[in-house]
Design a protein around this motif. Structure first.
Motif, PDB file in Angstrom:
ATOM      1  N   GLU A  25       2.665  57.081  -0.716  1.00  0.00           N
ATOM      2  CA  GLU A  25       1.770  56.901   0.427  1.00  0.00           C
ATOM      3  C   GLU A  25       2.630  56.542   1.634  1.00  0.00           C
ATOM      4  OE1 GLU A  25      -1.227  54.064  -0.555  1.00  0.00           O
ATOM      5  OE2 GLU A  25      -2.130  55.322  -2.109  1.00  0.00           O
ATOM      6  N   GLN A  26       2.599  57.413   2.626  1.00  0.00           N
ATOM      7  CA  GLN A  26       3.441  57.224   3.799  1.00  0.00           C
ATOM      8  C   GLN A  26       2.974  56.026   4.614  1.00  0.00           C
ATOM      9  OE1 GLN A  26       3.573  60.681   6.264  1.00  0.00           O
ATOM     10  NE2 GLN A  26       5.003  59.797   7.746  1.00  0.00           N
ATOM     11  N   ARG A  27       3.916  55.182   5.021  1.00  0.00           N
ATOM     12  CA  ARG A  27       3.608  54.002   5.827  1.00  0.00           C
ATOM     13  C   ARG A  27       3.766  54.336   7.307  1.00  0.00           C
ATOM     14  NH1 ARG A  27       7.198  49.888   2.050  1.00  0.00           N
ATOM     15  NH2 ARG A  27       5.869  50.052   0.197  1.00  0.00           N
ATOM     16  N   PRO A  28       3.123  53.550   8.178  1.00  0.00           N
ATOM     17  CA  PRO A  28       3.180  53.858   9.621  1.00  0.00           C
ATOM     18  C   PRO A  28       4.584  53.900  10.190  1.00  0.00           C
ATOM     19  CG  PRO A  28       1.439  52.264   9.159  1.00  0.00           C
ATOM     20  CD  PRO A  28       2.205  52.433   7.883  1.00  0.00           C
ATOM     21  N   THR A  29       5.523  53.144   9.611  1.00  0.00           N
ATOM     22  CA  THR A  29       6.887  53.102  10.144  1.00  0.00           C
ATOM     23  C   THR A  29       7.765  54.215   9.586  1.00  0.00           C
ATOM     24  OG1 THR A  29       7.488  51.554   8.382  1.00  0.00           O
ATOM     25  CG2 THR A  29       6.806  50.616  10.511  1.00  0.00           C
ATOM     26  N   GLU A  30       7.221  55.038   8.696  1.00  0.00           N
ATOM     27  CA  GLU A  30       8.017  56.064   8.027  1.00  0.00           C
ATOM     28  C   GLU A  30       7.758  57.444   8.630  1.00  0.00           C
ATOM     29  OE1 GLU A  30       8.064  53.922   3.606  1.00  0.00           O
ATOM     30  OE2 GLU A  30       6.732  55.633   4.005  1.00  0.00           O
ATOM     31  N   ARG A  31       8.760  58.314   8.543  1.00  0.00           N
ATOM     32  CA  ARG A  31       8.626  59.692   9.004  1.00  0.00           C
ATOM     33  C   ARG A  31       9.076  60.633   7.886  1.00  0.00           C
ATOM     34  NH1 ARG A  31       6.276  57.254  12.058  1.00  0.00           N
ATOM     35  NH2 ARG A  31       6.341  57.190  14.348  1.00  0.00           N
ATOM     36  N   LEU A  32       8.295  61.688   7.682  1.00  0.00           N
ATOM     37  CA  LEU A  32       8.705  62.737   6.754  1.00  0.00           C
ATOM     38  C   LEU A  32       9.661  63.662   7.499  1.00  0.00           C
ATOM     39  CD1 LEU A  32       5.291  63.554   5.039  1.00  0.00           C
ATOM     40  CD2 LEU A  32       7.187  62.211   4.125  1.00  0.00           C
ATOM     41  N   VAL A  33      10.860  63.795   6.992  1.00  0.00           N
ATOM     42  CA  VAL A  33      11.900  64.509   7.722  1.00  0.00           C
ATOM     43  C   VAL A  33      11.546  65.987   7.891  1.00  0.00           C
ATOM     44  CG1 VAL A  33      14.331  65.162   7.748  1.00  0.00           C
ATOM     45  CG2 VAL A  33      13.664  62.886   6.971  1.00  0.00           C
ATOM     46  N   LEU A  34      11.198  66.656   6.798  1.00  0.00           N
ATOM     47  CA  LEU A  34      10.857  68.074   6.893  1.00  0.00           C
ATOM     48  C   LEU A  34       9.522  68.273   7.598  1.00  0.00           C
ATOM     49  CD1 LEU A  34      11.871  69.236   3.298  1.00  0.00           C
ATOM     50  CD2 LEU A  34      13.174  69.509   5.395  1.00  0.00           C
ATOM     51  N   GLY A  35       8.562  67.436   7.298  1.00  0.00           N
ATOM     52  CA  GLY A  35       7.218  67.632   7.827  1.00  0.00           C
ATOM     53  C   GLY A  35       7.031  67.208   9.263  1.00  0.00           C
ATOM     54  N   GLU A  36       7.879  66.260   9.755  1.00  0.00           N
ATOM     55  CA  GLU A  36       7.616  65.696  11.078  1.00  0.00           C
ATOM     56  C   GLU A  36       8.781  65.790  12.061  1.00  0.00           C
ATOM     57  OE1 GLU A  36       5.227  61.963  11.058  1.00  0.00           O
ATOM     58  OE2 GLU A  36       5.548  62.063   8.895  1.00  0.00           O
ATOM     59  N   LEU A  37      10.002  65.853  11.562  1.00  0.00           N
ATOM     60  CA  LEU A  37      11.143  65.869  12.488  1.00  0.00           C
ATOM     61  C   LEU A  37      11.613  67.285  12.830  1.00  0.00           C
ATOM     62  CD1 LEU A  37      13.355  62.872  11.280  1.00  0.00           C
ATOM     63  CD2 LEU A  37      11.351  62.883  12.782  1.00  0.00           C
ATOM     64  N   LEU A  38      11.562  68.199  11.861  1.00  0.00           N
ATOM     65  CA  LEU A  38      11.987  69.566  12.160  1.00  0.00           C
ATOM     66  C   LEU A  38      11.003  70.222  13.124  1.00  0.00           C
ATOM     67  CD1 LEU A  38      13.319  71.090   8.821  1.00  0.00           C
ATOM     68  CD2 LEU A  38      14.415  69.532  10.435  1.00  0.00           C
ATOM     69  N   ASP A  39      11.516  71.068  13.993  1.00  0.00           N
ATOM     70  CA  ASP A  39      10.756  71.802  15.006  1.00  0.00           C
ATOM     71  C   ASP A  39      10.289  70.924  16.169  1.00  0.00           C
ATOM     72  OD1 ASP A  39      10.728  74.378  13.575  1.00  0.00           O
ATOM     73  OD2 ASP A  39       9.427  73.322  12.180  1.00  0.00           O
ATOM     74  N   ARG A  40      10.644  69.655  16.145  1.00  0.00           N
ATOM     75  CA  ARG A  40      10.264  68.773  17.251  1.00  0.00           C
ATOM     76  C   ARG A  40      11.094  69.104  18.484  1.00  0.00           C
ATOM     77  NH1 ARG A  40       7.542  64.119  18.122  1.00  0.00           N
ATOM     78  NH2 ARG A  40       6.898  64.053  15.948  1.00  0.00           N
ATOM     79  N   ARG A  41      10.472  69.032  19.644  1.00  0.00           N
ATOM     80  CA  ARG A  41      11.190  69.217  20.908  1.00  0.00           C
ATOM     81  C   ARG A  41      11.651  67.851  21.413  1.00  0.00           C
ATOM     82  NH1 ARG A  41       6.914  72.661  21.693  1.00  0.00           N
ATOM     83  NH2 ARG A  41       5.896  71.257  23.171  1.00  0.00           N
ATOM     84  N   VAL A  42      12.944  67.727  21.622  1.00  0.00           N
ATOM     85  CA  VAL A  42      13.537  66.483  22.105  1.00  0.00           C
ATOM     86  C   VAL A  42      14.430  66.816  23.298  1.00  0.00           C
ATOM     87  CG1 VAL A  42      13.412  65.357  19.851  1.00  0.00           C
ATOM     88  CG2 VAL A  42      15.435  66.710  20.431  1.00  0.00           C
TER      89      VAL A  42
END
Length: 420
Positions: free
Chosen positions: A85-102
């Motif tokens: 169960e993902q916690r608010p302070t956690e990020r899924l690397v493949l699901g949330e960080l890839l394809d992000r515009r920074v």
């Protein structure tokens, strides 16, 4: 990975097998869990989301990982099977960080994240995300031509911000080899926002295959976020029986509007299926079995069976009918099983080897009787024929199982595979 070992890009970890110390496979990596930190400090890699053999998703802490090399992950052998169960302070690397515009800190230029690299810290058991592989440009046609470069984590900014339009190309590339059911599992565990972005990036055929494997509420949610013209295209790409099941979950006005946007032939098949009671042969059948005319040969039949988009159940047999050879057909003459096709010479006419001993099902045959028919005759599919003797479609064992299992079986299966 031993201390000081080379870094690993996460796209190379996705989907790799996870082994215990005895060499037994315990699952596959489906994502990585990181915790962002204040300032420009690299995120700490907390662990892996591992899909175990039962398709359950569990959390494997990095402290239990003894090696990441040669396309595999080695663990200490001790796994906690509690649901992830993902916690608010956690990020899924493949699901949330890839394809992000920074943005690059030095120039302020916008870039797209294609990959990130992880590395174990020297003389410690901690892991960090230390490098980011990015492409310059804003995406679309320009994105393909943009310069790519690898930079330190501290050289970019913007990971902590929510995006309105995060892309999905790198995530999809990571999972492109997954079967539709496994990709459906991935989608189910993404946030609604990210799920909609990934669905929008899939082509119509791939999205249709994935929708067929999702729980009803996920199907309705995804379809509802597509533009109506595209939603109609995706429904056309689905098997008619699955499209009918999905449309039956929608309000009447939405269902009619989408049917109107579909190609007339496809819409006619779906409307015909919607006219039958759900738990009957007519409601269960597909309208697209392999239909051959009596003068077709074994070679013709085998060519049709080889079609890559056919399910194993539909490819198991062909149905011989007089013209017209699209459902509803002319007079149904019988069935030829795949094994029989393999035993006879290629020039043999299918009409000479039909099996017409088994009575076909009528469209109003109830589900229990359909189940008994398949079990009694050891069949994986059965013809459905109307009172005039025309073939209407075929019921396959996978569709029967869908309706024998509890209504929420897909939801339950995905929840059980969401461990951590």
């Amino acid at each position: 990975m031993a201390a000081g070992a080379p870094r690993v890009f996460v796209s190379h970890i996705a989907g790799v097998p996870v082994f215990d110390p005895n060499g037994d496979q315990v699952g596959r990596v489906r994502d990585l869990v990181a915790m962002l930190r204040v300032g420009r400090r690299p995120p700490r890699l907390l662990g892996l989301v591992v899909e175990v053999i039962s398709r359950r998703r569990i959390f494997l802490p990095m402290t239990r990982v003894t090696g990441v090399e040669s396309g595999q992950v080695i663990t200490t052998g001790v796994l906690n099977v509690r649901r992830f169960e993902q916690r608010p302070t956690e990020r899924l690397v493949l699901g949330e960080l890839l394809d992000r515009r920074v943005r690059l800190v030095e120039s302020g230029e916008e870039v797209t994240v294609l990959d990130v690299a992880v590395q174990q810290l020297p003389a410690r058991r901690d892991w960090e995300i230390d490098k980011v592989f990015v492409r310059k440009g804003k995406g679309g046609a320009l994105r393909r031509k943009g310069e790519t470069l690898t930079v330190e984590w501290s050289a970019v900014t913007g990971f902590s911000l929510e995006e309105d339009g995060q892309g999905a190309e790198s995530l999809l590339a990571t999972f492109e080899q997954l079967r539709p059911a496994d990709l459906a599992n991935v989608l189910h565990h993404l946030s609604p926002k990210r799920r909609a972005e990934v669905a929008a990036a899939l082509d119509d055929d791939r999205l249709a295959d994935v929708l067929e494997e999702l729980p009803d509420d996920d199907q309705v949610e995804i379809l509802g976020k597509l533009k109506e013209e595209r939603a109609a295209d995706v429904l056309e790409a689905m098997d008619p029986d699955d499209a009918a099941d999905l449309l039956s979950e929608l309000p009447e006005e939405d269902k009619e509007r989408l049917l109107t946007l579909m190609r007339p032939d496809d819409a006619a098949d779906v409307r015909r299926l919607l006219s039958y009671e759900e738990r009957t042969a007519g409601g269960l059948m597909t309208t697209e079995p392999i239909v051959l005319r009596p003068d077709a040969t074994v070679a013709d039949a085998l060519a049709r069976v080889r079609a890559a988009d056919l399910s194993p159940a539909l490819a198991a047999q062909v149905y011989v009918c007089r013209p017209p050879d699209e459902t509803p057909t002319g007079k149904y003459l019988g069935t030829v099983h795949f094994q029989r096709l393999l035993r006879d010479p290629p020039f043999t006419l299918v009409s000479s080897i039909v099996d017409n001993d088994l009575p076909p099902l009528s469209p109003d045959t109830a589900l229990p009787a359909v189940t008994s028919y398949l079990a009694a005759y050891n069949m994986v599919a059965a013809p459905v024929v109307d009172e005039s003797g025309s073939l209407l479609g075929a019921v396959t064992v996978d569709d029967v199982l869908d309706h024998l299992l509890p209504d929420d079986w897909r939801e339950t299966e995905f929840e059980e595979s969401a461990h951590g």
